[in-house]
Write an enzyme that holds these catalytic residues in place. Structure first.
Site, PDB file in Angstrom:
ATOM      1  N   PRO A  26       0.828  -1.212   0.000  1.00  0.00           N
ATOM      2  CA  PRO A  26       0.000   0.000   0.000  1.00  0.00           C
ATOM      3  C   PRO A  26       0.860   1.259   0.000  1.00  0.00           C
ATOM      4  O   PRO A  26       1.843   1.361   0.731  1.00  0.00           O
ATOM      5  CB  PRO A  26      -0.764  -0.112   1.317  1.00  0.00           C
ATOM      6  CG  PRO A  26       0.137  -0.905   2.213  1.00  0.00           C
ATOM      7  CD  PRO A  26       0.843  -1.873   1.310  1.00  0.00           C
ATOM      8  N   THR A  27       0.476   2.217  -0.827  1.00  0.00           N
ATOM      9  CA  THR A  27       1.184   3.492  -0.834  1.00  0.00           C
ATOM     10  C   THR A  27       0.182   4.633  -0.873  1.00  0.00           C
ATOM     11  O   THR A  27      -0.596   4.758  -1.822  1.00  0.00           O
ATOM     12  CB  THR A  27       2.150   3.598  -2.037  1.00  0.00           C
ATOM     13  OG1 THR A  27       1.464   3.269  -3.235  1.00  0.00           O
ATOM     14  CG2 THR A  27       3.335   2.655  -1.885  1.00  0.00           C
ATOM     15  N   GLY A  28       0.179   5.435   0.185  1.00  0.00           N
ATOM     16  CA  GLY A  28      -0.703   6.594   0.252  1.00  0.00           C
ATOM     17  C   GLY A  28      -0.188   7.682  -0.671  1.00  0.00           C
ATOM     18  O   GLY A  28       1.014   7.752  -0.952  1.00  0.00           O
ATOM     19  N   THR A  57      -1.958  -1.221   9.666  1.00  0.00           N
ATOM     20  CA  THR A  57      -0.580  -0.724   9.815  1.00  0.00           C
ATOM     21  C   THR A  57      -0.321  -0.326  11.265  1.00  0.00           C
ATOM     22  O   THR A  57      -1.102   0.404  11.871  1.00  0.00           O
ATOM     23  CB  THR A  57      -0.351   0.477   8.871  1.00  0.00           C
ATOM     24  OG1 THR A  57      -0.538   0.021   7.527  1.00  0.00           O
ATOM     25  CG2 THR A  57       1.047   1.046   9.026  1.00  0.00           C
ATOM     26  N   ARG A  75      10.308  13.550   7.208  1.00  0.00           N
ATOM     27  CA  ARG A  75      10.813  13.238   5.856  1.00  0.00           C
ATOM     28  C   ARG A  75      11.461  14.518   5.315  1.00  0.00           C
ATOM     29  O   ARG A  75      10.762  15.380   4.748  1.00  0.00           O
ATOM     30  CB  ARG A  75       9.670  12.788   4.948  1.00  0.00           C
ATOM     31  CG  ARG A  75       8.837  11.636   5.509  1.00  0.00           C
ATOM     32  CD  ARG A  75       9.168  10.312   4.859  1.00  0.00           C
ATOM     33  NE  ARG A  75       8.532   9.200   5.565  1.00  0.00           N
ATOM     34  CZ  ARG A  75       7.245   8.840   5.440  1.00  0.00           C
ATOM     35  NH1 ARG A  75       6.462   9.492   4.610  1.00  0.00           N
ATOM     36  NH2 ARG A  75       6.783   7.817   6.118  1.00  0.00           N
ATOM     37  N   HIS A 111       8.461  -0.355   6.781  1.00  0.00           N
ATOM     38  CA  HIS A 111       7.791   0.726   6.043  1.00  0.00           C
ATOM     39  C   HIS A 111       8.735   1.286   4.973  1.00  0.00           C
ATOM     40  O   HIS A 111       8.713   2.481   4.661  1.00  0.00           O
ATOM     41  CB  HIS A 111       7.375   1.827   7.019  1.00  0.00           C
ATOM     42  CG  HIS A 111       6.101   2.546   6.673  1.00  0.00           C
ATOM     43  ND1 HIS A 111       4.944   2.389   7.395  1.00  0.00           N
ATOM     44  CD2 HIS A 111       5.797   3.451   5.700  1.00  0.00           C
ATOM     45  CE1 HIS A 111       4.002   3.171   6.884  1.00  0.00           C
ATOM     46  NE2 HIS A 111       4.492   3.819   5.857  1.00  0.00           N
ATOM     47  N   ASP A 134       7.994  -7.086   3.508  1.00  0.00           N
ATOM     48  CA  ASP A 134       8.315  -6.028   2.539  1.00  0.00           C
ATOM     49  C   ASP A 134       9.449  -5.177   3.068  1.00  0.00           C
ATOM     50  O   ASP A 134       9.907  -5.362   4.197  1.00  0.00           O
ATOM     51  CB  ASP A 134       7.081  -5.187   2.146  1.00  0.00           C
ATOM     52  CG  ASP A 134       6.692  -4.095   3.134  1.00  0.00           C
ATOM     53  OD1 ASP A 134       7.537  -3.603   3.894  1.00  0.00           O
ATOM     54  OD2 ASP A 134       5.503  -3.719   3.133  1.00  0.00           O
ATOM     55  N   SER A 135       9.912  -4.281   2.245  1.00  0.00           N
ATOM     56  CA  SER A 135      10.971  -3.294   2.489  1.00  0.00           C
ATOM     57  C   SER A 135      12.250  -3.694   1.774  1.00  0.00           C
ATOM     58  O   SER A 135      12.985  -4.570   2.232  1.00  0.00           O
ATOM     59  CB  SER A 135      11.248  -3.070   3.984  1.00  0.00           C
ATOM     60  OG  SER A 135      10.086  -2.563   4.621  1.00  0.00           O
ATOM     61  N   GLY A 136      12.449  -3.060   0.636  1.00  0.00           N
ATOM     62  CA  GLY A 136      13.677  -3.266  -0.125  1.00  0.00           C
ATOM     63  C   GLY A 136      13.592  -4.316  -1.209  1.00  0.00           C
ATOM     64  O   GLY A 136      14.586  -4.572  -1.880  1.00  0.00           O
TER      65      GLY A 136
HETATM   66  C1  LIG Z   1       5.227   6.651  -1.348  1.00  0.00           C
HETATM   67  C2  LIG Z   1       4.940   5.626  -0.288  1.00  0.00           C
HETATM   68  C3  LIG Z   1       3.771   5.734   0.439  1.00  0.00           C
HETATM   69  C4  LIG Z   1       3.472   4.770   1.410  1.00  0.00           C
HETATM   70  N1  LIG Z   1       2.277   4.841   2.074  1.00  0.00           N
HETATM   71  C5  LIG Z   1       1.943   3.874   2.944  1.00  0.00           C
HETATM   72  C6  LIG Z   1       0.662   3.869   3.567  1.00  0.00           C
HETATM   73  O1  LIG Z   1      -0.165   4.746   3.330  1.00  0.00           O
HETATM   74  N2  LIG Z   1       0.395   2.864   4.446  1.00  0.00           N
HETATM   75  C7  LIG Z   1       1.305   1.877   4.735  1.00  0.00           C
HETATM   76  O2  LIG Z   1       1.026   0.983   5.529  1.00  0.00           O
HETATM   77  N3  LIG Z   1       2.514   1.850   4.132  1.00  0.00           N
HETATM   78  C8  LIG Z   1       2.851   2.804   3.247  1.00  0.00           C
HETATM   79  N4  LIG Z   1       4.074   2.763   2.637  1.00  0.00           N
HETATM   80  C9  LIG Z   1       4.998   1.649   2.915  1.00  0.00           C
HETATM   81  C10 LIG Z   1       4.782   0.519   1.931  1.00  0.00           C
HETATM   82  O3  LIG Z   1       3.550  -0.111   2.149  1.00  0.00           O
HETATM   83  C11 LIG Z   1       5.870  -0.558   2.078  1.00  0.00           C
HETATM   84  O4  LIG Z   1       5.971  -0.957   3.428  1.00  0.00           O
HETATM   85  C12 LIG Z   1       7.232  -0.076   1.596  1.00  0.00           C
HETATM   86  O5  LIG Z   1       7.098   0.729   0.452  1.00  0.00           O
HETATM   87  C13 LIG Z   1       8.100  -1.280   1.267  1.00  0.00           C
HETATM   88  O6  LIG Z   1       9.368  -0.897   0.889  1.00  0.00           O
HETATM   89  P1  LIG Z   1       9.824  -0.742  -0.645  1.00  0.00           P
HETATM   90  O7  LIG Z   1       9.292   0.573  -1.103  1.00  0.00           O
HETATM   91  O8  LIG Z   1      11.308  -0.758  -0.541  1.00  0.00           O
HETATM   92  O9  LIG Z   1       9.255  -1.904  -1.416  1.00  0.00           O
HETATM   93  C14 LIG Z   1       4.390   3.719   1.685  1.00  0.00           C
HETATM   94  C15 LIG Z   1       5.580   3.633   0.940  1.00  0.00           C
HETATM   95  C16 LIG Z   1       5.860   4.576  -0.042  1.00  0.00           C
HETATM   96  C17 LIG Z   1       7.137   4.439  -0.832  1.00  0.00           C
END
Ligand SMILES: Cc1cc2nc3c(=O)[nH]c(=O)nc-3n(C[C@H](O)[C@H](O)[C@H](O)COP(=O)(O)O)c2cc1C
Length: 406
Positions: free
Chosen positions: A95-97, A175, A184, A295, A326-328
């Site tokens: 998910p990405t807000g 979350t 940030r 995250h 997730d992450s990376g």
């Molecule tokens: C632009 C952006 C917005 C994000 N918004 C949310 C969000 O609204 N809720 C949430 O649980 N995680 C959010 N995340 C975290 C992602 O769900 C995820 O944990 C993370 O992007 C994983 O790492 P990666 O970008 O290296 O794949 C966001 C990440 C990015 C890059």
């Protein structure tokens, strides 16, 4: 080479052109940087603090070495069952807000990628389209990420859950790891704050990003589509953003998770767990799944890589909940690495957004196919012919928390 491996020749027209333009995550990222306003690219790429978490996540995955195995020329089957449904691969969209900032219309583009690639898509509380719109395109593939709105006994939170149920969403992902707003620095420097007021620099960045402006004209300005209905009247983006800033809490207590468990009979997952004790508490609260994540390095600068914590959580939970990661994650090989350490599926955040920014509305489809093909190749190199073989591959994991594997 196993038949599942790709070659540009196996693809036609647009798909081949996309493969030449962006054969990996790194190419997508570089191309995205050139095509969108800098404030939008920075919003996605940046972590908290000095971005240290991005390196931590990369190092955590790179520390997993997999010993190749040969002598069996079967074709790898990448499909995986996750919470009772079979997907093309155990790889999904995180998910990405405010996803539409880097590519206007992102949420629906990702929904289409999830449907055509048959991958899970965790649409965000703060996504650009409503969960109903996403689920109408990607029925069965849509999961909902939840942030909390504690006012009035979580009225809005539980309304979102009821809407998810009515729309046929199959999993809720609550979350935990954003209890406070993380700093940030890039967003502050770019003045990406509420209320957003353009500066000469942001106007220049927009004016020099014609592909992004084209997408903006096609799809409209970014919005918090799920939330608009909770703000009175016909609210402007600033008003909805103000509501979100005032009312939203990016974490839940264990009691709230237990209450959610009683209200929701689909899969319940908590996202952002790194400590084995928190994983244990989540199991006690009744969750089905734990998404081990930091995250994407965007919340706590001191957080370890989820790859380092996953083996400890796997040992503590010992099969009492499904573990996700997730992450990376940038490649199919990274997915094999995380599955070797005990995850059942991985999710990619930035990768899919870069794919849209780099290649346009169908970039998500391209990345879904690209990473699935890489995953098939990495499986074949590791002696895993089914996803369920991956926990048995021979790997060495040198983490700061100890060595596991061979
Ligand atoms: C632009 C952006 C917005 C994000 N918004 C949310 C969000 O609204 N809720 C949430 O649980 N995680 C959010 N995340 C975290 C992602 O769900 C995820 O944990 C993370 O992007 C994983 O790492 P990666 O970008 O290296 O794949 C966001 C990440 C990015 C890059």
């Amino acid at each position: 080479m196993a038949k599942s491996a790709w070659g540009p020749g196996s693809r036609s027209g647009q798909a081949a052109r996309m493969t030449y333009a962006a054969p990996t995550y790194e190419f997508l990222e570089a191309r995205a940087r050139k095509r969108v306003p800098k404030f939008a690219f920075d919003f996605v790429q940046g972590g908290t603090g000095a971005d240290y978490g991005l390196d931590v996540n990369r190092r955590g995955l790179d520390a997993v070495e997999i010993v190749p195995r040969y002598g069996d020329l079967r074709r790898a089957d990448t499909s995986a069952e996750i919470f009772g449904r079979r997907y093309a691969a155990p790889i999904g969209i995180a998910p990405t807000g405010m996803d539409a900032l880097i590519w206007p219309g992102a949420s629906m583009a990702l929904a289409r990628a999830a449907r055509s690639g048959n991958l899970p898509y965790i649409t965000g509380t703060l996504a650009n389209s409503t969960l109903e719109e996403v689920a109408s395109v990607a029925a069965g593939n849509t999961w909902l990420q939840l942030y909390g709105f504690p006012r009035d006994g979580h009225k809005v939170t539980f309304d979102l859950i009821a809407r998810a149920k009515a729309a046929g969403v199959t999993a809720i992902v609550a979350t935990l790891d954003a209890p406070v707003r993380a700093k940030r620095p890039r967003d502050l420097h770019n003045r990406l704050v509420v209320p957003f007021r353009p500066t000469p620099r942001t106007v220049y960045e927009v004016a020099t990003s014609p592909a992004w402006v084209g997408a903006l004209l096609r799809h409209g300005s970014p919005k918090f589509a799920n939330i608009e209905r909770y703000v009175e009247g016909r609210p402007s983006l600033d008003q909805v953003a103000g509501f979100v800033q005032k009312e939203l809490v990016g974490s839940f207590s264990w009691e709230e998770i237990a209450r959610m468990r009683r209200a929701w009979d689909g899969a319940l997952i908590v996202k952002g767990v790194l400590h084995p004790d928190d994983a244990e508490a989540a199991v006690q609260a009744g969750v089905d799944g734990i998404l081990v994540s930091n995250h994407g390095g965007r919340q706590s600068e001191a957080a370890p890589s989820p790859a380092d914590m996953l083996p400890l959580i796997r040992d503590r939970i010992d099969g009492r909940a499904h573990l996700l990661f997730d992450s990376g994650v940038r490649s199919g090989l990274d997915a094999v690495r995380a599955l070797a350490l005990g995850a059942e599926a991985v999710f990619c955040g930035r990768a899919f957004l870069y794919a849209l920014a780099a290649l346009g509305d169908s970039g998500g489809e391209h990345f879904a196919e690209l990473i699935r093909e890489e995953f098939a190749v990495a499986m074949a190199q590791s002696g895993a012919w089914n996803v369920t073989d991956i926990p048995n591959v021979t790997y060495r994991h040198r983490s700061p928390f100890g060595v596991s594997g061979v």
